[in-house]
Each structure stands twice: as structure tokens, then as C-alpha cells.
Design an enzyme around this catalytic site. Structure first.
Site, PDB file in Angstrom:
ATOM      1  N   TYR A   1       0.079   4.374 -32.295  1.00  0.00           N
ATOM      2  CA  TYR A   1       0.909   3.372 -31.640  1.00  0.00           C
ATOM      3  C   TYR A   1       2.149   4.007 -31.021  1.00  0.00           C
ATOM      4  O   TYR A   1       2.588   3.617 -29.928  1.00  0.00           O
ATOM      5  CB  TYR A   1       1.290   2.300 -32.661  1.00  0.00           C
ATOM      6  CG  TYR A   1       1.962   1.081 -32.093  1.00  0.00           C
ATOM      7  CD1 TYR A   1       1.372   0.343 -31.071  1.00  0.00           C
ATOM      8  CD2 TYR A   1       3.180   0.634 -32.612  1.00  0.00           C
ATOM      9  CE1 TYR A   1       1.988  -0.794 -30.565  1.00  0.00           C
ATOM     10  CE2 TYR A   1       3.799  -0.502 -32.117  1.00  0.00           C
ATOM     11  CZ  TYR A   1       3.195  -1.219 -31.091  1.00  0.00           C
ATOM     12  OH  TYR A   1       3.813  -2.339 -30.589  1.00  0.00           O
TER      13      TYR A   1
ATOM     14  N   ASP B   1     -11.077  -8.955 -21.115  1.00  0.00           N
ATOM     15  CA  ASP B   1     -10.798  -7.741 -21.882  1.00  0.00           C
ATOM     16  C   ASP B   1     -10.077  -6.770 -20.952  1.00  0.00           C
ATOM     17  O   ASP B   1     -10.655  -6.323 -19.960  1.00  0.00           O
ATOM     18  CB  ASP B   1     -12.117  -7.146 -22.379  1.00  0.00           C
ATOM     19  CG  ASP B   1     -11.935  -5.860 -23.180  1.00  0.00           C
ATOM     20  OD1 ASP B   1     -10.809  -5.321 -23.223  1.00  0.00           O
ATOM     21  OD2 ASP B   1     -12.937  -5.388 -23.751  1.00  0.00           O
TER      22      ASP B   1
END
Length: 253
Positions: free
Chosen positions: A154, A63
Site C-alpha cells: 500500500y 472494474d
């Protein structure tokens, strides 16, 4: 092509899409590749594809938002291959929504993967690169950095990647490390398929619509982005650093 013979590359988010294409291209150019992703099965699939084409690759499950996992992943790559010269920061997620509907977790998830993840990965890798006084870092941004409806999170993260890239280039340049970014436009991947579903249109129809508006009259492919990444990772781009290259077919010039 053998631009990258003897070098080792770490590609994050390489289970599919642009990351998988980048791993394949770097391996085809001669690099040994560490394929990093949360998706263990996807990592194995990319590794198998690299090996089926005569390349060398290993899977790494981690991760990128976890500093401990990132540190162990980088150490494992160096232990496996002995060196690490190339980092491609491709791991990313989208949590698209209009501002009034966007949750805090929508915002934080995107920032964590794109910015925290990139920071942690570069911080871990630069230790090896500064010691060897050589390295190539390629970060993935997006044309969304210029703004896009329903993607405030984003867009902010993509713009942040470009600022981070420029800052890292300034800091790491004296150690022989090049840091650049690529900012793809519409690339036909699972992410754009997800966007199509959000808009309620078939992915093929969305691609046709975008292609009509694009000067080159087509949408991008993961291989298009991988080619730019491979160039920036090579010594052909040895005097290029701190730059963001837009790969959008001329749609947002």
C-alpha cells in the site's frame, strides 16, 4: 455552494467511505455525479443518498483494472450527461501483511487497483478532457506513502500515485487539465476498521489512540477528505496542479 454547477464528475470507489462522501459533496456543490464501483448495491445506495439531498447521480458498475470496462463506463457517463469535467480516482484496496507473510497476490492486487486502475481511468477520461481543453483530476494517495509497517504494498502504491500525479500534471497542463492528489491520514472508514481487526483492537479504541497522537486531537472523517477533493475540483484551485495535499491532522508533518 454552487462552485460546480453544470459540471459532471466521475468518482471511482464511490460505494462507501471517502468515495461516497466525495460524491455527496460534489453533488452538493452542483455537479452531476457518476458513482462507479464494483459493488452494484453500494453504488445504488450512494446514488439514492445523493438524490435524497436534491442532487443528480447515476450508478456505474465497472472494474477499474479492466480497460474495456473502464472505456465503456466513461463513454456511458459522457452519453448520459454530455460532458465530463471532473475525475476522482478513489478506488482502492488493502492487503496488509508483514513482508515475510505477504503473498504475490497481496502485492499485485494493490498495485492493480491503485496504479493500473488509475492509469486506465485517467487515460480514458483525458480524451474527453483534452478535446474540451478543461478538466480536474483528483487522485487518492495516503500518508502511508511515507512508509508503514505491514503495508509495504500500500505504501509503494501510494507513493506511486504521487509520482503519477506529478507526471500527469506536466503532460496534461497544456490542455487546461489540473491534476492533484490528496493523501489522507487516519480516516474513520471500513478500511481503518479492517486495520483495527488486523491489530486485534476495537475500532473505537484505535481511533482514540490515533486521536491522542494527532495535534488536532481527532481522527479524520470522510467528509474532511471530500472537502479537499471538492476544492481541487473547482476553479478556486485553478492554479494548483501536480500537488499532493496531506490530510492527517498534523500527525505526519
Amino acid at each position: 455552494m454552487t462552485w460546480l454547477n453544470g459540471l459532471t464528475a466521475l468518482v471511482t470507489g464511490a460505494a462507501r467511505g471517502i468515495g461516497a462522501a466525495a460524491a455527496l459533496r460534489l453533488a452538493a456543490d452542483g455537479a452531476s455525479v457518476a458513482v462507479l464501483d464494483l459493488d452494484e448495491g453500494g453504488c445504488a445506495a450512494t446514488v439514492a443518498l445523493v438524490e435524497s439531498r436534491g442532487g443528480r447521480a447515476v450508478p456505474v458498475t465497472a472494474d477499474v483494472t479492466d480497460a474495456g470496462q473502464v472505456g465503456k463506463a466513461v463513454a456511458a457517463v459522457v452519453d448520459e450527461f454530455g460532458t465530463l469535467e471532473i475525475l476522482v480516482n478513489n478506488a482502492g484496496v488493502t492487503r496488509d501483511n508483514l513482508l515475510q507473510k505477504m503473498t504475490e497476490s497481496d502485492w499485485e492486487d494493490v498495485m492493480a487497483v491503485h496504479l493500473r486502475g488509475m492509469f486506465l481511468t485517467v487515460r480514458a477520461v483525458q480524451r474527453q478532457m483534452t478535446e474540451q481543453r478543461y478538466g480536474k483530476i483528483v487522485n487518492l494517495s495516503a500518508v502511508t506513502a511515507l512508509g508503514n509497517r505491514g503495508q509495504a504494498n500500500y505504501a509503494a502504491a501510494s507513493a506511486g500515485v504521487q509520482g503519477l500525479t506529478r507526471s500527469l500534471a506536466i503532460e496534461l497542463g497544456p490542455f487546461g487539465i489540473n491534476v492533484n492528489a490528496v493523501a489522507p491520514g487516519f480516516i474513520a472508514t471500513e478500511l481503518t476498521a479492517r486495520s483495527a481487526r488486523r491489530l486485534g483492537v476495537p475500532h473505537e479504541h484505535l481511533q482514540e489512540r490515533v486521536a491522542e497522537e494527532t495535534p488536532l486531537q481527532r481522527v479524520g472523517r470522510p467528509e474532511d477528505v471530500a472537502a479537499a477533493i471538492a476544492f481541487l475540483a473547482s476553479d478556486q484551485a485553478s492554479f494548483i496542479t501536480g500537488q499532493t495535499i496531506y490530510l492527517d491532522g498534523g500527525l505526519r508533518l
